[in-house]
Write a protein that holds these residues in place. Structure first.
Motif, PDB file in Angstrom:
ATOM      1  N   GLU A   1      34.251  23.664  56.514  1.00  0.00           N
ATOM      2  CA  GLU A   1      34.489  22.963  55.249  1.00  0.00           C
ATOM      3  C   GLU A   1      35.282  21.703  55.520  1.00  0.00           C
ATOM      4  O   GLU A   1      35.844  21.519  56.597  1.00  0.00           O
ATOM      5  CB  GLU A   1      35.256  23.855  54.271  1.00  0.00           C
ATOM      6  N   PHE A   2      35.324  20.838  54.511  1.00  0.00           N
ATOM      7  CA  PHE A   2      36.250  19.724  54.526  1.00  0.00           C
ATOM      8  C   PHE A   2      37.545  20.254  53.927  1.00  0.00           C
ATOM      9  O   PHE A   2      37.519  21.020  52.963  1.00  0.00           O
ATOM     10  CB  PHE A   2      35.685  18.541  53.734  1.00  0.00           C
ATOM     11  N   PRO A   3      38.705  19.896  54.494  1.00  0.00           N
ATOM     12  CA  PRO A   3      39.970  20.487  54.048  1.00  0.00           C
ATOM     13  C   PRO A   3      40.348  20.050  52.637  1.00  0.00           C
ATOM     14  O   PRO A   3      39.979  18.971  52.187  1.00  0.00           O
ATOM     15  CB  PRO A   3      40.974  19.971  55.076  1.00  0.00           C
ATOM     16  N   GLY A   4      41.093  20.902  51.962  1.00  0.00           N
ATOM     17  CA  GLY A   4      41.540  20.619  50.605  1.00  0.00           C
ATOM     18  C   GLY A   4      41.978  21.891  49.928  1.00  0.00           C
ATOM     19  O   GLY A   4      42.393  22.837  50.591  1.00  0.00           O
ATOM     20  N   GLY A   5      41.873  21.932  48.604  1.00  0.00           N
ATOM     21  CA  GLY A   5      42.288  23.134  47.889  1.00  0.00           C
ATOM     22  C   GLY A   5      42.226  22.942  46.388  1.00  0.00           C
ATOM     23  O   GLY A   5      41.697  21.954  45.884  1.00  0.00           O
ATOM     24  N   LYS A   6      42.801  23.920  45.696  1.00  0.00           N
ATOM     25  CA  LYS A   6      42.754  23.949  44.235  1.00  0.00           C
ATOM     26  C   LYS A   6      43.647  22.887  43.612  1.00  0.00           C
ATOM     27  O   LYS A   6      44.714  22.584  44.123  1.00  0.00           O
ATOM     28  CB  LYS A   6      43.167  25.320  43.723  1.00  0.00           C
ATOM     29  N   VAL A   7      43.191  22.375  42.469  1.00  0.00           N
ATOM     30  CA  VAL A   7      43.965  21.433  41.666  1.00  0.00           C
ATOM     31  C   VAL A   7      44.821  22.258  40.708  1.00  0.00           C
ATOM     32  O   VAL A   7      44.300  23.103  39.981  1.00  0.00           O
ATOM     33  CB  VAL A   7      43.037  20.477  40.880  1.00  0.00           C
ATOM     34  N   ASP A   8      46.126  22.030  40.733  1.00  0.00           N
ATOM     35  CA  ASP A   8      47.036  22.733  39.825  1.00  0.00           C
ATOM     36  C   ASP A   8      46.923  22.159  38.414  1.00  0.00           C
ATOM     37  O   ASP A   8      46.571  20.980  38.250  1.00  0.00           O
ATOM     38  CB  ASP A   8      48.488  22.602  40.299  1.00  0.00           C
ATOM     39  N   PRO A   9      47.226  22.972  37.370  1.00  0.00           N
ATOM     40  CA  PRO A   9      47.190  22.460  35.993  1.00  0.00           C
ATOM     41  C   PRO A   9      48.064  21.213  35.830  1.00  0.00           C
ATOM     42  O   PRO A   9      49.190  21.174  36.329  1.00  0.00           O
ATOM     43  CB  PRO A   9      47.738  23.627  35.161  1.00  0.00           C
ATOM     44  N   GLY A  10      47.509  20.175  35.202  1.00  0.00           N
ATOM     45  CA  GLY A  10      48.245  18.939  34.968  1.00  0.00           C
ATOM     46  C   GLY A  10      48.304  18.000  36.151  1.00  0.00           C
ATOM     47  O   GLY A  10      48.902  16.923  36.059  1.00  0.00           O
ATOM     48  N   GLU A  11      47.693  18.381  37.269  1.00  0.00           N
ATOM     49  CA  GLU A  11      47.738  17.567  38.486  1.00  0.00           C
ATOM     50  C   GLU A  11      46.490  16.688  38.573  1.00  0.00           C
ATOM     51  O   GLU A  11      45.382  17.153  38.287  1.00  0.00           O
ATOM     52  CB  GLU A  11      47.795  18.522  39.681  1.00  0.00           C
ATOM     53  N   ALA A  12      46.655  15.434  38.948  1.00  0.00           N
ATOM     54  CA  ALA A  12      45.513  14.546  39.163  1.00  0.00           C
ATOM     55  C   ALA A  12      44.826  14.946  40.472  1.00  0.00           C
ATOM     56  O   ALA A  12      45.493  15.395  41.409  1.00  0.00           O
ATOM     57  CB  ALA A  12      45.970  13.102  39.232  1.00  0.00           C
ATOM     58  N   PRO A  13      43.502  14.789  40.555  1.00  0.00           N
ATOM     59  CA  PRO A  13      42.792  15.172  41.786  1.00  0.00           C
ATOM     60  C   PRO A  13      43.361  14.528  43.060  1.00  0.00           C
ATOM     61  O   PRO A  13      43.515  15.213  44.071  1.00  0.00           O
ATOM     62  CB  PRO A  13      41.357  14.728  41.520  1.00  0.00           C
ATOM     63  N   ALA A  14      43.674  13.236  43.025  1.00  0.00           N
ATOM     64  CA  ALA A  14      44.206  12.574  44.217  1.00  0.00           C
ATOM     65  C   ALA A  14      45.571  13.153  44.616  1.00  0.00           C
ATOM     66  O   ALA A  14      45.858  13.297  45.805  1.00  0.00           O
ATOM     67  CB  ALA A  14      44.316  11.067  43.996  1.00  0.00           C
ATOM     68  N   GLU A  15      46.404  13.483  43.626  1.00  0.00           N
ATOM     69  CA  GLU A  15      47.707  14.115  43.907  1.00  0.00           C
ATOM     70  C   GLU A  15      47.502  15.479  44.556  1.00  0.00           C
ATOM     71  O   GLU A  15      48.182  15.825  45.522  1.00  0.00           O
ATOM     72  CB  GLU A  15      48.509  14.318  42.621  1.00  0.00           C
ATOM     73  N   ALA A  16      46.561  16.255  44.006  1.00  0.00           N
ATOM     74  CA  ALA A  16      46.277  17.583  44.550  1.00  0.00           C
ATOM     75  C   ALA A  16      45.801  17.477  45.995  1.00  0.00           C
ATOM     76  O   ALA A  16      46.220  18.253  46.854  1.00  0.00           O
ATOM     77  CB  ALA A  16      45.226  18.285  43.699  1.00  0.00           C
ATOM     78  N   LEU A  17      44.938  16.528  46.268  1.00  0.00           N
ATOM     79  CA  LEU A  17      44.395  16.374  47.617  1.00  0.00           C
ATOM     80  C   LEU A  17      45.481  15.968  48.607  1.00  0.00           C
ATOM     81  O   LEU A  17      45.570  16.528  49.705  1.00  0.00           O
ATOM     82  CB  LEU A  17      43.249  15.362  47.604  1.00  0.00           C
ATOM     83  N   THR A  18      46.316  15.026  48.216  1.00  0.00           N
ATOM     84  CA  THR A  18      47.425  14.605  49.079  1.00  0.00           C
ATOM     85  C   THR A  18      48.339  15.797  49.381  1.00  0.00           C
ATOM     86  O   THR A  18      48.733  16.023  50.527  1.00  0.00           O
ATOM     87  CB  THR A  18      48.214  13.465  48.406  1.00  0.00           C
ATOM     88  N   ARG A  19      48.661  16.588  48.357  1.00  0.00           N
ATOM     89  CA  ARG A  19      49.534  17.759  48.510  1.00  0.00           C
ATOM     90  C   ARG A  19      48.879  18.808  49.402  1.00  0.00           C
ATOM     91  O   ARG A  19      49.501  19.333  50.334  1.00  0.00           O
ATOM     92  CB  ARG A  19      49.855  18.360  47.134  1.00  0.00           C
ATOM     93  N   GLU A  20      47.619  19.129  49.130  1.00  0.00           N
ATOM     94  CA  GLU A  20      46.925  20.164  49.896  1.00  0.00           C
ATOM     95  C   GLU A  20      46.806  19.799  51.383  1.00  0.00           C
ATOM     96  O   GLU A  20      46.995  20.657  52.240  1.00  0.00           O
ATOM     97  CB  GLU A  20      45.531  20.419  49.308  1.00  0.00           C
ATOM     98  N   ILE A  21      46.493  18.547  51.682  1.00  0.00           N
ATOM     99  CA  ILE A  21      46.359  18.128  53.083  1.00  0.00           C
ATOM    100  C   ILE A  21      47.715  18.184  53.785  1.00  0.00           C
ATOM    101  O   ILE A  21      47.810  18.609  54.941  1.00  0.00           O
ATOM    102  CB  ILE A  21      45.716  16.723  53.187  1.00  0.00           C
ATOM    103  N   ALA A  22      48.778  17.793  53.096  1.00  0.00           N
ATOM    104  CA  ALA A  22      50.123  17.895  53.679  1.00  0.00           C
ATOM    105  C   ALA A  22      50.473  19.357  53.962  1.00  0.00           C
ATOM    106  O   ALA A  22      51.022  19.673  55.028  1.00  0.00           O
ATOM    107  CB  ALA A  22      51.157  17.256  52.749  1.00  0.00           C
ATOM    108  N   GLU A  23      50.160  20.257  53.014  1.00  0.00           N
ATOM    109  CA  GLU A  23      50.464  21.683  53.191  1.00  0.00           C
ATOM    110  C   GLU A  23      49.632  22.315  54.303  1.00  0.00           C
ATOM    111  O   GLU A  23      50.152  23.042  55.141  1.00  0.00           O
ATOM    112  CB  GLU A  23      50.208  22.454  51.887  1.00  0.00           C
ATOM    113  N   GLU A  24      48.315  22.048  54.293  1.00  0.00           N
ATOM    114  CA  GLU A  24      47.392  22.685  55.231  1.00  0.00           C
ATOM    115  C   GLU A  24      47.450  22.107  56.633  1.00  0.00           C
ATOM    116  O   GLU A  24      47.435  22.836  57.616  1.00  0.00           O
ATOM    117  CB  GLU A  24      45.947  22.517  54.746  1.00  0.00           C
TER     118      GLU A  24
END
Length: 129
Positions: A34-57
């Motif tokens: 897969e391409f890395p990423g993850g779930k979008v949290d409620p109220g989170e913009a997609p780009a914010e979610a992606l930045t957060r998920e890549i930092a975490e993963e």
């Protein structure tokens, strides 16, 4: 039918290669790429979610660019709404992942040889067309 699960993924390009990640055996879709990423949290913009998920993963910082593809895929009982974004590294390449047992830099022409998770197939087809 249940509401789709909103997920984002990073198509990380470095030179003429893209980062593919193989899901660890103990995860859902274990062994699939897969391409890395993850779930979008409620109220989170997609780009914010992606930045957060890549930092975490992956422990790296990225710059999120244009939306490449957004497709809803049915996987068992779940509907996965996957938005894939063109993404660039802001620093060094990642060398580890919390969710994956292998990271591989792959040329576009070699993407189709990997066993991709179903939600990632539409963007793989787009990239290899």
């Amino acid at each position: 039918m249940q509401k789709p699960i909103e997920v984002v993924a990073a198509v990380i390009r470095d030179g003429d290669t893209l980062l593919a990640c193989r899901r660890a055996a103990d995860r859902s879709a274990g062994g699939k790429w897969e391409f890395p990423g993850g779930k979008v949290d409620p109220g989170e913009a997609p780009a914010e979610a992606l930045t957060r998920e890549i930092a975490e993963e992956l422990g790296v910082e990225v710059r999120v660019g244009a939306l490449l593809d957004r497709t809803v895929t049915v996987v068992g009982e779940a509907r996965i709404d996957l938005a894939c974004y063109e993404t660039r590294l802001a620093g060094a390449r990642p060398d580890r992942s919390t969710d994956h047992d292998e990271l591989r830099w792959v040329g576009v022409g070699d993407l189709a040889a990997l066993d991709w998770a179903a939600p990632d197939l539409p963007v793989v087809r787009l990239l290899t067309a």
